[in-house]
Write an enzyme that holds these catalytic residues in place. Structure first.
Site, PDB file in Angstrom:
ATOM      1  N   SER A 261     -17.668   9.161 -15.423  1.00  0.00           N
ATOM      2  CA  SER A 261     -18.325   8.769 -14.547  1.00  0.00           C
ATOM      3  C   SER A 261     -17.993   7.330 -14.187  1.00  0.00           C
ATOM      4  O   SER A 261     -17.981   6.633 -15.068  1.00  0.00           O
ATOM      5  CB  SER A 261     -19.956   8.729 -14.813  1.00  0.00           C
ATOM      6  OG  SER A 261     -20.427  10.156 -14.921  1.00  0.00           O
TER       7      SER A 261
ATOM      8  N   HIS B 205     -11.758  -1.024  -3.716  1.00  0.00           N
ATOM      9  CA  HIS B 205     -10.701  -1.723  -3.186  1.00  0.00           C
ATOM     10  C   HIS B 205     -10.707  -2.241  -1.851  1.00  0.00           C
ATOM     11  O   HIS B 205     -11.481  -1.713  -1.081  1.00  0.00           O
ATOM     12  CB  HIS B 205      -9.280  -0.922  -3.386  1.00  0.00           C
ATOM     13  CG  HIS B 205      -9.292  -0.242  -4.860  1.00  0.00           C
ATOM     14  ND1 HIS B 205      -8.784  -1.067  -6.065  1.00  0.00           N
ATOM     15  CD2 HIS B 205      -9.413   0.953  -5.166  1.00  0.00           C
ATOM     16  CE1 HIS B 205      -8.742  -0.050  -7.055  1.00  0.00           C
ATOM     17  NE2 HIS B 205      -9.255   0.995  -6.414  1.00  0.00           N
TER      18      HIS B 205
ATOM     19  N   CYS C 131     -20.931  12.760 -13.267  1.00  0.00           N
ATOM     20  CA  CYS C 131     -21.305  14.059 -13.838  1.00  0.00           C
ATOM     21  C   CYS C 131     -22.377  13.952 -14.408  1.00  0.00           C
ATOM     22  O   CYS C 131     -22.984  12.786 -14.761  1.00  0.00           O
ATOM     23  CB  CYS C 131     -19.887  14.514 -14.921  1.00  0.00           C
ATOM     24  SG  CYS C 131     -19.543  13.280 -16.279  1.00  0.00           S
TER      25      CYS C 131
END
Length: 271
Positions: free
Chosen positions: A121, A126, A149
């Site tokens: 996880s 960016h 998850c």
């Protein structure tokens, strides 16, 4: 909120991976080289790694997760990246890997409780400023990936992400991978109802955009594209007053911005 009409009783840990890929484009008109340089500097400062880290930590809290580790970097001449490792349940400090900084930054408090480590996880962001010397249109892209998850879902933070940036064009991808099992051993490939990503975006936000879906339901792949409807020049001219321009110039600039947005929205060169 996510959920099925009939709750599924799972056996063991929920192994499903839910991944949200979120890209926003901010468009600006800058005619002179000085204006272009000033815009890039402005964007670089406005969305530096410190602010991006704050946004990702807010997202972590919204989806009900906890920060394990943060790495961030500002780049020269421009751009920034942040990576946040998260866990569905808060971990006791004694169980956290010594290499993790536990998100100990000035605006975060160290949490110490419960159990459960989800090492897949994470949140990443960016930034990509873009311009060309032969083009007066500059774009700035923010690329955010949220992968979880377990029971938590990244869809719950969509409105916040859209509002955190000057989002002229948005592309959103959501997919669910892996499988988990119910108590009878039957495989479950998705644990919540979803017809469209748009279902998780506020109606007032959607009214501002033209939106289109491309979904592959049998593969649990969902894609939504959004483009801002209203092009108010005062939001696109950097350090310039639109009323100082002639009506023809304003019309031409608005047309060029619109064409740029349409091409980015469609993902193809048209004009």
């Amino acid at each position: 909120m996510l959920g099925l009409k009939e709750k599924i009783c799972l056996y063991g840990f929920n192994n499903l991976t839910k991944t949200l890929s979120f890209n926003i484009y901010d468009i600006c008109y800058a005619k002179t080289e000085r204006e272009k340089e000033d815009y890039i500097k402005y964007i670089d400062e406005q969305y530096n790694s410190e602010r991006l880290t704050k946004i990702l930590c807010d997202v972590t809290e919204m989806i009900g997760a906890h920060v394990l580790n943060i790495s961030k970097q500002d780049y020269e001449p421009q751009g920034a990246s942040v990576n946040v490792l998260i866990t569905e349940e808060a971990l006791p400090v004694a169980l956290i890997d010594p290499s993790c900084n536990k998100g100990e930054l000035s605006y975060l408090e160290l949490r110490d409780s419960v159990v459960g480590h989800l090492d897949k996880s994470h949140l990443t962001v960016h930034t990509y400023p873009e311009f060309h010397p032969n083009n007066d249109i500059i774009s700035f892209r923010v690329d955010i990936d949220v992968s979880t998850c377990g029971k938590i879902s990244p869809l719950n933070a969509l409105d916040y992400l859209i509002g955190s940036f000057d989002s002229d064009v948005i592309t959103i991808d959501y997919r669910v991978r892996g499988f988990t099992r119910d108590v009878d051993g039957r495989k479950c490939y998705i644990d919540h109802d979803i017809k469209s990503i748009q279902d998780y975006i506020d109606e007032e936000t959607l009214k501002k955009y033209d939106a289109m879906d491309v979904n592959v339901y049998q593969s649990n792949i969902f894609h939504t594209k959004m483009m801002l409807k209203d092009i108010g020049l005062n939001n696109y001219l950097f350090n310039s007053d639109p009323y100082e321009l002639s009506p023809n110039d304003r019309r031409e600039i608005r047309d060029r911005i619109s064409k740029e947005m349409i091409e980015i929205y469609g993902g193809v060169n048209i004009y």
